[in-house]
Scaffold this active site. Structure first.
Site, PDB file in Angstrom:
ATOM      1  N   SER A  22      24.089  13.106  60.899  1.00 45.53           N
ATOM      2  CA  SER A  22      25.144  13.702  60.080  1.00 45.53           C
ATOM      3  C   SER A  22      26.473  12.951  60.234  1.00 45.53           C
ATOM      4  CB  SER A  22      25.337  15.160  60.503  1.00 45.53           C
ATOM      5  OG  SER A  22      26.367  15.748  59.742  1.00 45.53           O
ATOM      6  N   ASN A 129      25.909  22.961  62.624  1.00 44.12           N
ATOM      7  CA  ASN A 129      26.781  22.159  63.482  1.00 44.12           C
ATOM      8  C   ASN A 129      27.763  23.110  64.156  1.00 44.12           C
ATOM      9  OD1 ASN A 129      28.615  20.422  64.612  1.00 44.12           O
ATOM     10  ND2 ASN A 129      29.212  19.419  62.697  1.00 44.12           N
ATOM     11  N   CYS A 132      31.173  20.495  66.428  1.00 47.40           N
ATOM     12  CA  CYS A 132      32.091  19.456  65.983  1.00 47.40           C
ATOM     13  C   CYS A 132      33.420  19.595  66.701  1.00 47.40           C
ATOM     14  CB  CYS A 132      32.327  19.514  64.482  1.00 47.40           C
ATOM     15  SG  CYS A 132      33.478  18.225  63.975  1.00 47.40           S
ATOM     16  N   ILE A 199      22.903  14.550  71.118  1.00 50.35           N
ATOM     17  CA  ILE A 199      24.177  15.226  71.297  1.00 50.35           C
ATOM     18  C   ILE A 199      25.146  14.930  70.152  1.00 50.35           C
ATOM     19  CG2 ILE A 199      24.074  15.260  73.807  1.00 50.35           C
ATOM     20  CD1 ILE A 199      25.790  12.762  73.931  1.00 50.35           C
ATOM     21  N   ASN A 200      26.061  15.849  69.932  1.00 49.09           N
ATOM     22  CA  ASN A 200      27.214  15.530  69.094  1.00 49.09           C
ATOM     23  C   ASN A 200      28.134  14.631  69.932  1.00 49.09           C
ATOM     24  OD1 ASN A 200      29.257  15.623  67.063  1.00 49.09           O
ATOM     25  ND2 ASN A 200      28.534  17.653  66.451  1.00 49.09           N
ATOM     26  N   GLY A 225      28.434   6.130  70.030  1.00 49.66           N
ATOM     27  CA  GLY A 225      28.026   4.745  70.248  1.00 49.66           C
ATOM     28  C   GLY A 225      27.371   4.548  71.604  1.00 49.66           C
ATOM     29  N   GLY A 252      24.235   6.883  70.614  1.00 56.23           N
ATOM     30  CA  GLY A 252      24.235   5.465  70.964  1.00 56.23           C
ATOM     31  C   GLY A 252      22.937   4.729  70.761  1.00 56.23           C
ATOM     32  N   GLY A 273      23.173   7.129  64.415  1.00 55.57           N
ATOM     33  CA  GLY A 273      24.539   7.444  64.003  1.00 55.57           C
ATOM     34  C   GLY A 273      25.396   6.204  63.845  1.00 55.57           C
ATOM     35  N   THR A 274      26.238   5.976  64.841  1.00 55.00           N
ATOM     36  CA  THR A 274      27.191   4.872  64.812  1.00 55.00           C
ATOM     37  C   THR A 274      26.542   3.523  64.471  1.00 55.00           C
ATOM     38  OG1 THR A 274      28.537   6.081  66.400  1.00 55.00           O
ATOM     39  CG2 THR A 274      28.965   3.730  66.217  1.00 55.00           C
TER      40      THR A 274
HETATM   41  C1  LIG Z   1      32.414   8.962  61.981  1.00 53.60           C
HETATM   42  C2  LIG Z   1      31.503  10.038  62.479  1.00 53.60           C
HETATM   43  C3  LIG Z   1      31.391  11.240  61.767  1.00 53.60           C
HETATM   44  C4  LIG Z   1      30.565  12.248  62.208  1.00 53.60           C
HETATM   45  N1  LIG Z   1      30.458  13.402  61.484  1.00 53.60           N
HETATM   46  C5  LIG Z   1      29.605  14.375  61.890  1.00 53.60           C
HETATM   47  C6  LIG Z   1      29.426  15.552  61.116  1.00 53.60           C
HETATM   48  O1  LIG Z   1      30.018  15.726  60.048  1.00 53.60           O
HETATM   49  N2  LIG Z   1      28.564  16.498  61.575  1.00 53.60           N
HETATM   50  C7  LIG Z   1      27.858  16.348  62.735  1.00 53.60           C
HETATM   51  O2  LIG Z   1      27.079  17.224  63.095  1.00 53.60           O
HETATM   52  N3  LIG Z   1      28.006  15.235  63.482  1.00 53.60           N
HETATM   53  C8  LIG Z   1      28.848  14.249  63.086  1.00 53.60           C
HETATM   54  N4  LIG Z   1      28.976  13.111  63.848  1.00 53.60           N
HETATM   55  C9  LIG Z   1      28.201  12.980  65.101  1.00 53.60           C
HETATM   56  C10 LIG Z   1      26.913  12.175  64.901  1.00 53.60           C
HETATM   57  O3  LIG Z   1      26.054  12.820  63.980  1.00 53.60           O
HETATM   58  C11 LIG Z   1      26.188  11.975  66.247  1.00 53.60           C
HETATM   59  O4  LIG Z   1      25.825  13.237  66.766  1.00 53.60           O
HETATM   60  C12 LIG Z   1      27.030  11.275  67.289  1.00 53.60           C
HETATM   61  O5  LIG Z   1      27.840  10.303  66.695  1.00 53.60           O
HETATM   62  C13 LIG Z   1      26.210  10.634  68.393  1.00 53.60           C
HETATM   63  O6  LIG Z   1      25.332   9.648  67.905  1.00 53.60           O
HETATM   64  P1  LIG Z   1      25.705   8.075  67.811  1.00 53.60           P
HETATM   65  O7  LIG Z   1      26.252   7.669  69.140  1.00 53.60           O
HETATM   66  O8  LIG Z   1      24.421   7.390  67.471  1.00 53.60           O
HETATM   67  O9  LIG Z   1      26.719   7.942  66.742  1.00 53.60           O
HETATM   68  C14 LIG Z   1      29.814  12.077  63.410  1.00 53.60           C
HETATM   69  C15 LIG Z   1      29.921  10.876  64.121  1.00 53.60           C
HETATM   70  C16 LIG Z   1      30.735   9.854  63.674  1.00 53.60           C
HETATM   71  C17 LIG Z   1      30.816   8.582  64.459  1.00 53.60           C
END
Ligand SMILES: Cc1cc2nc3c(=O)[nH]c(=O)nc-3n(C[C@H](O)[C@H](O)[C@H](O)COP(=O)(O)O)c2cc1C
Ligand SMILES: Cc1cc2nc3c(=O)[nH]c(=O)nc-3n(C[C@H](O)[C@H](O)[C@H](O)COP(=O)(O)OP(=O)(O)OC[C@H]3O[C@@H](n4cnc5c(N)ncnc54)[C@H](O)[C@@H]3O)c2cc1C
Ligand code: FES
Lengths: 313, 269
Positions: A22, A129, A132, A199-200, A225, A252, A273-274
């Site tokens: 997301s 969610n 957040c 995780i968020n 990340g 990450g 995600g990132t």
């Molecule tokens: C720019 C950005 C926007 C995000 N927006 C949401 C969101 O709207 N809802 C949500 O549940 N998580 C959101 N996330 C969290 C990601 O879905 C994810 O849980 C988190 O970034 C960890 O994964 P990653 O390290 O692979 O990015 C967001 C993350 C980023 C970087």
């Protein structure tokens, strides 16, 4: 030999366990030029609220060592515009669409959102969610506001209420900003969640020493990340030993090796995600990479990997 | 119309050090070169490692056949790593991205483009000047003016290239080591006070403070101005919602709806 990648999350059948997380995949159309979207296991929408949200003031993101901070603030067009304009775009991907929802006002809004989405056949599942870190109003910007997912009782109540409002597969997204994430995961399970996502982002802060200004306007934001990966893997491992419902792991994941860590720690599926920002083909490459890993290691079914880490305790 | 964006591994054909922490790379990509428009940018990966993690955005500086150039100033770790790359090395590039300058203004009505560049802001303006110069016909009064602001005389970029295109170039330096002592906006103020500028269109790229001043000046003279904005970009292609700027229609993504905006649409904080 062919390896089996398909997986079930509640009633939802996924042809492979790799989704786009997301808020990191736009509304999918931004990625159509980079990869065949049909390859994905599922897409999770940006989190939607009942009313439109313009989001937080800029600057909203900055880079940190092996990570980034964001304080987007759930910018989204609101439920109606989402259903009319964005959902059809997401559906065009041809893969299951999981709609992420959040409330600006407590659990009745969650129930209303879930009730509306429940009627739409285009919606494959709902992710709530409750984690957040960017949804407080900017008036109280330096003040941390308690998240639902920081309180097991509140988590239970919200999930229970939403559970009553929808028969669709329900996923609860948890925050790492807690002392014991297993309590929250167990509360979600007890309340009827079909799966948990974790995780968020991890709350963080970064200062520009030349100007003494915080690097993002909201002062604090969510760290994502590779920097948070060990935290995420640890939490998946902890939660895996406490609940029976599937875990969707994220935090990450950049490549096949980091994806495998999550399965071995106990995830049944993963979200990218990132990594999408740095390599917009990451999800597709990881799907191919997982299949290759299974074949190379003569593993017939990805489910054999889940929780397979050789830990003593 | 939906524009095509490419992700490619691209070979560095040539590299030129331009002094004062500036360098130029020529990159071979028929796809990006043929579809890029002035004001668009590319996102480069400067390292395979996780630090720095994000891509770095750079404007498309010039296009020649199957190659395009980027002009870069070393300001931190990412641009420093990029400056160490050599011809023959490959770079992972996404582009062309964003909405560039609008070069198709009714030419009969608007005979005088004024380009205002601050520091590294010259980078995308050469490409723009080339495109605008194509509109020049034999007997038209069409003349491109370029106002360049730089720290010192050794920070002046692209003066020769603009002149080669037939542009009228004026220079300001902070320390007065070349041209007028002051800012590019001081040059613009003088320019706009002349009668011949009533039909000018202003195009500008440079530091935020300069863009704001240019927007204000152009607005005061009722002249249309296009500004190329900068923002911290995490993706560069519209996915993260991180790069927004406040406009009359609410937040807009600099990487997608921009980086070039009409100055009077922006809410200048
Ligand atoms: C720019 C950005 C926007 C995000 N927006 C949401 C969101 O709207 N809802 C949500 O549940 N998580 C959101 N996330 C969290 C990601 O879905 C994810 O849980 C988190 O970034 C960890 O994964 P990653 O390290 O692979 O990015 C967001 C993350 C980023 C970087
Ligand atoms: C659309 C656009 C076009 C640009 N075109 C050019 C160009 O043609 N030539 C040129 O020299 N520079 C250009 N820049 C600026 C260039 O992107 C930054 O100087 C570069 O990203 C800095 O990286 P760094 O690691 O060296 O510096 P850092 O130490 O990371 O940061 C130095 C400064 O650069 C900014 N920055 C860092 N990362 C990013 C990022 N991912 N996105 C945006 N800003 C960032 C930081 O906020 C900081 O102010 C452009 C920026 C944008 C947004
Ligand atoms: S940089 Fe991600 S939306 Fe603009």
């Amino acid at each position: 030999m062919k390896a089996k990648l398909s997986i079930n999350i509640g009633k939802l059948k996924l042809k492979n366990p790799v989704m786009a997380a997301s808020g990191t995949f736009g509304y999918a159309e931004e990625f159509s030029g980079f990869m065949d979207l049909k390859k994905l296991g599922a897409v999770v929408s940006k989190t939607i609220t009942l009313r439109p949200r313009q989001g937080n003031p800029p600057p909203r993101t900055c880079e940190t060592p092996a990570g980034m901070l964001n304080s987007i603030g759930l910018e989204n067009p609101g439920l109606d515009a989402f259903i009319n304009c964005k959902l059809p775009v997401l559906v065009k991907t041809g893969v299951p669409v999981i709609v992420s929802i959040a409330s600006e006002s407590g659990w009745p809004e969650f129930v209303e959102l879930a009730g509306c989405l429940d009627k739409l056949k285009e919606v494959a599942a709902i992710e709530i969610n409750i984690s957040c870190p960017n949804i407080r109003s900017t008036k109280h910007k330096a003040q941390s506001v308690k998240l639902i997912s920081q309180d097991p009782k509140a988590t239970y109540e919200v999930v229970k209420a939403v559970r009553r409002a929808t028969a669709k597969t329900l996923i609860t997204k948890l925050s790492p900003n807690v002392t014991d994430i297993t309590e929250m995961a167990m509360a979600a399970e007890r309340a009827g969640s079909d799966a948990v996502s974790l995780i968020n982002t991890v709350t963080g802060m970064s200062v520009d020493v030349a100007t003494r200004q915080p690097k993002i306007a909201c002062v604090t934001g969510g760290l994502s990340g590779p920097a948070i990966r060990p935290i995420a893997v640890r939490m998946v491992w902890e939660v895996y030993r406490k609940i029976k419902i599937p875990i969707i792991g994220m935090g990450g994941i950049m490549d096949t090796a980091s994806a495998l860590e999550f399965f071995m720690a106990g995830a049944s599926a993963i979200s990218i995600g990132t990594a999408n920002f740095i390599n917009p083909r990451a999800a597709a490459e990881i799907i191919t990479g997982l299949e290759r890993f299974l074949i190379k290691n003569k593993i017939k079914d990805i489910r054999q990997l889940i929780g397979s880490v050789k830990s003593e305790n | 119309m939906k524009e095509k964006v490419f992700q490619e591994s691209i070979k560095i054909i040539a590299k030129e050090n331009l002094g004062a922490d500036y360098f130029k790379l020529s990159l071979s990509s028929p796809k990006i070169s043929h579809s890029a428009k002035p004001g668009q940018f590319v996102e480069l990966r400067v390292s395979d490692a996780n630090i720095p993690l994000l891509r770095r955005p750079l404007g498309v500086h010039r296009v020649e056949g199957n190659t395009f150039e980027v002009l870069c100033e070393i300001v931190g770790k990412g641009t420093e790593l990029l400056s160490k790359k050599e011809p023959g090395d490959f770079l992972d590039v996404i582009g062309p991205l964003g909405n560039g300058f609008d070069c198709d203004l009714p030419s009969a009505a608007r005979q005088l483009p004024i380009l205002v560049a601050g520091g590294m802001g010259v980078a995308p303006l050469i490409f723009l000047a080339e495109k605008l110069a194509e509109r020049k016909t034999k007997n038209s009064k069409f003349k491109i003016k370029v106002l360049i602001g730089a720290k010192t005389k050794s920070h002046i970029l692209c003066e020769k290239e603009f002149k080669k295109l037939g542009c009228k170039v004026k220079i300001a330096t902070d320390d007065g080591s070349r041209g007028f002592r002051g800012k590019a906006t001081d040059l613009l103020k003088k320019e706009l006070s002349t009668v011949s500028c009533q039909l000018a269109t202003v195009y500008t790229c440079g530091p935020q403070a300069m863009l704001k001043a240019v927007a204000k000046l152009s607005g005061a003279h009722n002249l249309p101005a296009q500004v190329s904005l900068e923002a911290h970009m995490s993706c560069g292609f519209g996915a993260c919602l991180g790069c927004v700027v406040d406009t009359k229609d609410g937040y807009k993504r600099v990487c997608k709806e921009g980086p070039v905006f009409w100055a009077d649409d922006i809410i200048w904080g």
